[in-house]
Enzyme design. Structure first.
Site, short mmCIF file in Angstrom:
data_model
loop_
_atom_site.label_atom_id
_atom_site.label_comp_id
_atom_site.label_asym_id
_atom_site.label_seq_id
_atom_site.Cartn_x
_atom_site.Cartn_y
_atom_site.Cartn_z
N LYS A 1 3.44 -13.60 -14.09
CA LYS A 1 2.03 -12.82 -14.41
C LYS A 1 1.03 -13.76 -14.64
O LYS A 1 0.03 -13.61 -14.54
CB LYS A 1 2.39 -11.51 -15.45
CG LYS A 1 3.06 -10.45 -14.95
CD LYS A 1 2.62 -9.90 -13.77
CE LYS A 1 3.56 -8.74 -13.12
NZ LYS A 1 3.18 -8.18 -11.85
N TYR B 1 9.93 -9.31 -21.09
CA TYR B 1 8.75 -9.09 -20.05
C TYR B 1 7.80 -10.15 -20.24
O TYR B 1 7.83 -11.18 -19.48
CB TYR B 1 8.10 -7.71 -19.94
CG TYR B 1 7.39 -7.39 -18.82
CD1 TYR B 1 7.82 -6.73 -17.72
CD2 TYR B 1 5.85 -7.64 -18.72
CE1 TYR B 1 7.22 -6.48 -16.78
CE2 TYR B 1 5.23 -7.30 -17.47
CZ TYR B 1 6.00 -7.11 -16.41
OH TYR B 1 5.10 -6.70 -15.30
N PHE C 1 0.71 1.74 -7.60
CA PHE C 1 -0.66 1.65 -7.90
C PHE C 1 -1.15 1.25 -6.53
O PHE C 1 -2.45 1.38 -6.24
CB PHE C 1 -0.90 0.42 -8.64
CG PHE C 1 -0.42 0.72 -10.40
CD1 PHE C 1 -1.33 1.72 -10.92
CD2 PHE C 1 0.37 0.02 -11.05
CE1 PHE C 1 -0.99 2.06 -12.39
CE2 PHE C 1 0.69 0.56 -12.32
CZ PHE C 1 -0.11 1.46 -12.83
N ALA D 1 0.68 -1.18 -0.05
CA ALA D 1 0.02 0.04 -0.05
C ALA D 1 0.59 1.20 0.06
O ALA D 1 0.31 2.38 0.02
CB ALA D 1 -0.91 0.03 1.31
N ALA E 1 4.52 -9.13 4.10
CA ALA E 1 3.28 -9.53 3.75
C ALA E 1 3.30 -10.88 3.24
O ALA E 1 2.22 -11.47 3.35
CB ALA E 1 2.61 -8.49 2.71
#
Length: 399
Positions: free
Chosen positions: A243, A234, A52, A48, A111
Site C-alpha cells: 500500500k 496489515y 469497491f 470492476a 488485467a
C-alpha cells in the site's frame, strides 16, 4: 439448479446468480435515491466486478450517466457449476445499464497482462475515444509479470517479528489467539510486486501513450490504513508495504499526467467485508466490533455508500480534503476517536461467549455470504435457477 453456499475457510465455493443480481439492483437503487453527481462521463474501472470496483462502476453509471468499461477476471458458469460472483454481478450490471440506455462493455481477462491492456485500448478507441476517469481496484493474490512472465504471490505477514493477537472464525464465532510468522526472503518484494503501484502505472502509461486520456483525466486507486489494533499484520506488514508503494505511485502518475492536466489519487476507504479482507487474520474480529459501534452511532457504510460519498463529496463536489500524505480519506468515520476508543475497549473484553453481544458477528457473516449472492433479502433459495448466465457485451481473453 438449486444452489447452496459451500464454504472452505474464508472462501465460498459457490455463488447464486439471482442473489448477486439483487445485490446489484439494491446498489443501483441506492445510487438512484441520491442526487445526480456531476462526474466523469467516460469511465474505465479496472477490477470492476466486486467490492469497491463494482460500487465505482455502479456509481459512475447510475449516478453520473457515465459510459463504463469494466475489466475483471472471473469464472463463467458451466453446466451444474455456478460462475464466480463477479461474473454474475457484471451480467446483472450490464442488464440494468442496457435498460437505462447506458453504454456498458466488459472485458474478462487478466488485467495484469499486456493482452488485456491492448484489448481495452482497442475498445476505448473504437467506442469512447478517450476516458476521463480511471478507477484502479484490483485485489489479486497473484500476478504474472507481463514483461518477464514470472509469477509472484503475495503473503499476509508481519514484518520484523512474529505477530500474536485475537481473531475469530466468523462461521463458528470462536475467538482464539493466532500467531503469524514474520516475512522472510522475498515475501515483501513479492507482495509489493503483486499489490503495489507498478501495474496501476503501467495502465496509465499505456492509456496516455495511446492518447486515450481526456484533458484533466483523473485516476483513483483504493487503499486502507486501519487502526493500531491491526497495523502489525496489515499496515506495518507485507500488505502495508504494498500500500505504501501504491500511494507513492500516485505522485509519480500525477507527474506523468501534468501535460494533460491530469491527477492521480489514492482513496483510503473503510474496513469492509470483502473476499480479500476475509482472508486476513484479526480483521474479521475487528470488523465485527467496528460494525457494531458504527451501526449504533448511525454512521455505518457499505461499499456503495462509501463510493457515493467519495464521488459526491470529494471527487466531484465539495473538497478533496487530502491528508498530510496527499490521500483522500473516506475512512474518516471509521477512524473517529470515539469509534476507535470504543472498539479498543470491546477488543479487550471479546471472547467466544460474549462476541455475539459485544460485536456484530451476524452482520459480518451476512455481508460475507451476500458477496456470493446468499442471504439476500427477498430471494427464495429453494427455487431452481439457471446458472448459465451470460454477460451481454463480454469479450473474453484467455490468458
Amino acid at each position: 439448479m438449486i444452489i447452496e453456499p459451500r464454504t472452505r475457510g474464508f472462501i465460498c465455493l459457490t455463488s447464486h446468480p439471482v442473489g448477486c443480481e439483487q445485490n446489484v439492483k439494491n446498489q443501483i437503487a441506492y445510487i438512484q435515491s441520491k442526487e445526480k453527481i456531476e462526474g466523469a462521463k467516460k469511465v474505465l474501472v479496472i477490477g470492476a466486478s466486486t467490492g469497491f470496483g463494482l460500487a465505482s462502476r455502479i456509481t459512475s453509471a447510475f449516478g453520473s450517466d457515465a459510459a463504463t468499461i469494466g475489466v475483471f477476471f472471473d469464472k463463467p458458469a458451466s453446466e451444474g457449476r455456478p460462475a464466480s460472483p463477479g461474473f454474475y454481478n457484471t451480467a446483472a450490471f450490464e442488464k440494468e445499464a442496457i435498460k437505462a440506455g447506458l453504454y456498458a462493455k466488459s472485458i474478462n481477462g487478466d488485467a495484469f497482462s499486456n493482452e488485456v491492456k491492448d484489448q481495452v485500448v482497442q475498445l476505448i478507441k473504437e467506442d469512447l475515444g478517450q476516458v476521463n476517469l480511471v478507477i484502479y481496484s484490483l485485489a489479486s493474490p497473484v500476478r504474472t509479470h507481463p514483461e518477464t512472465g514470472k509469477r509472484y504471490k503475495s503473503v499476509l505477514k508481519p514484518i520484523g517479528g512474529e505477530f500474536s493477537n485475537k481473531t475469530v472464525d466468523f462461521h463458528t464465532g470462536k475467538v482464539s489467539e493466532i500467531s503469524i510468522k514474520p516475512a522472510e526472503g522475498d515475501d515483501i518484494e513479492n507482495t509489493v510486486t503483486v499489490m503495489g503501484g507498478e501495474d496501476w502505472k503501467m495502465w496509465m502509461d499505456t492509456l496516455k501513450a495511446e492518447n486515450l486520456l481526456a484533458e484533466g483525466a483523473t485516476t483513483v486507486a483504493y487503499s486502507y490504513i486501519g487502526p493500531s489494533l491491526t497495523e502489525a499484520v496489515y499496515r506495518k506488514g507485507t500488505i502495508g508495504a504494498a500500500k505504501d508503494h501504491l500511494e507513492a505511485t500516485a505522485f509519480t502518475i500525477t507527474d506523468d499526467l501534468k501535460s494533460i492536466g491530469g491527477k492521480a489519487y489514492v482513496s483510503v476507504n473503510k474496513a469492509l467485508v470483502t473476499q480479500a479482507s476475509s482472508a486476513i487474520p484479526v480483521i474479521p474480529l475487528y470488523i465485527s466490533l467496528l460494525f457494531k459501534v458504527m451501526k449504533e452511532k448511525g454512521i455505518h457504510e457499505g461499499c456503495i455508500e462509501q463510493i457515493e460519498r467519495l464521488y459526491s463529496e470529494r471527487l466531484f463536489g465539495g473538497s478533496l480534503d487530502l491528508d498530510d500524505k496527499g490521500r483522500i480519506r473516506i475512512d474518516d468515520w471509521e477512524m473517529r476517536e470515539d469509534v476507535q476508543t470504543e472498539i479498543t475497549k470491546l477488543w479487550e473484553q471479546a471472547t467466544t461467549e460474549n462476541l455475539a453481544e459485544l460485536g456484530d458477528l451476524k452482520g459480518y457473516s451476512d455481508d460475507f455470504f451476500n458477496l456470493f449472492g446468499f442471504k439476500v433479502e427477498g430471494i427464495d433459495y429453494k427455487e431452481d435457477v439457471n446458472e448459465l448466465v451470460e454477460i451481454p457485451s463480454i469479450a473474453n481473453v484467455t490468458i
